[in-house]
Design an enzyme around this catalytic site. Sequence first.
Site, mmCIF file in Angstrom:
data_model
loop_
_atom_site.group_PDB
_atom_site.id
_atom_site.type_symbol
_atom_site.label_atom_id
_atom_site.label_comp_id
_atom_site.label_asym_id
_atom_site.label_seq_id
_atom_site.Cartn_x
_atom_site.Cartn_y
_atom_site.Cartn_z
ATOM 1 N N ASN A 99 2.250 9.002 -3.955
ATOM 2 C CA ASN A 99 1.716 8.112 -3.171
ATOM 3 C C ASN A 99 0.007 8.129 -3.831
ATOM 4 O OD1 ASN A 99 3.271 6.677 -1.550
ATOM 5 N ND2 ASN A 99 3.038 8.232 0.296
ATOM 6 N N LYS A 180 1.535 -0.849 -5.219
ATOM 7 C CA LYS A 180 2.053 0.262 -3.982
ATOM 8 C C LYS A 180 0.871 0.773 -3.212
ATOM 9 C CE LYS A 180 5.266 3.195 -2.113
ATOM 10 N NZ LYS A 180 4.865 4.466 -2.123
ATOM 11 N N ASN A 184 1.095 1.228 0.774
ATOM 12 C CA ASN A 184 0.656 2.163 1.800
ATOM 13 C C ASN A 184 -0.489 2.104 2.394
ATOM 14 O OD1 ASN A 184 2.106 4.104 -1.085
ATOM 15 N ND2 ASN A 184 2.916 4.195 0.838
ATOM 16 N N ASN A 247 11.889 3.352 9.294
ATOM 17 C CA ASN A 247 11.470 4.418 8.706
ATOM 18 C C ASN A 247 10.314 5.087 9.423
ATOM 19 O OD1 ASN A 247 11.934 6.801 6.825
ATOM 20 N ND2 ASN A 247 9.867 5.721 5.713
ATOM 21 N N SER A 249 6.886 6.255 8.370
ATOM 22 C CA SER A 249 6.157 6.740 7.093
ATOM 23 C C SER A 249 5.806 8.032 6.744
ATOM 24 C CB SER A 249 4.910 5.492 7.240
ATOM 25 O OG SER A 249 3.830 6.433 8.034
#
Length: 301
Positions: A99, A180, A184, A247, A249
């Site tokens: 990330n 991405k 995030n 999920n 995170s």
Amino acid sequence: MEIVVFGAGSLGSLIGGVLASAPSNEVTLVARAPHASAVGETGLEVRGELEATINPTATTDGRGLEADLAIVTVKAFDTAAAAETLATGSYDIVLSVQNGMGNEETLADALACPVLAGTASYGAILQEPGVVECTGIGDVVLGARAGGRSELADRIGDLFAAAGLETTVATDMPRRLWEKLAVNAGINAVTALTNTENGAVLEPPADTLARAAARETARVARSCDVSLSTRAAVASMESVATDTATNTSSMRQDVLTERRTEIDAINGYVVDRAVQQGLEVPTNRILTTLVRTWERGVGVR
Ligand code: KPL
């Protein structure tokens, strides 16, 4: 292929576990102590939406290893330390699947071998030492750091796809990394601060916050000459939140276990770049402040 996964927490163990399930791959996981010893003693169980029980090698000491490929999945703030450790070994190719921004540059500055950029949107959680659960099928996107075609990226893409990972080899990695980042920026801090699963960012009242963070990220990307539309950034954030709705995170996992988060490399990075470009990003700024305040409060900052 001989593969070393550096930083085999949840995502690294999932990727390493799937790659190890292909008979032609020999995988070594570099992981924290209880996880590494559990994998060494009883193997690695991958459960949930992907399933496998495999016996990769596991170690806590990543120094002096040799392999065809090193996959780096450490937290963004550990990239420089991982690069130093990698430099004590020997690898033909290094792939960052992390990330945040700037990880590939940090690795490339310290290493002589080619470094590829990558992102992953799989949902993964380490349930207990030796057990990783896949909580959402996403994909791995990888390619040359500066964009363009790369034979090495094609090779690694084939390797990932053959093992059963959804994989895209991209020729526009700088844009993909910003996209991405928008994902995030929208999901991680919001779910960490509200103690919710990823799907919560699709519903009121969190949805406006998540969309605003993704929108601001796209605006900063464009000011840095990366062609990321607001629509694409928001759609991508929402599509990942849908695919990984149940999920936890990575940032929520960090908060629940009172560990340092990647806030500086995600929302904090958006704020820093916005300041350089003379832009206001109020949502990213507030999310950054809140998470940093929490980090200070629990003494991990
Ligand atoms: O990258 C992730 C993370 O948690 O850090 C997503 C894709 C949002 C999956 O949870």
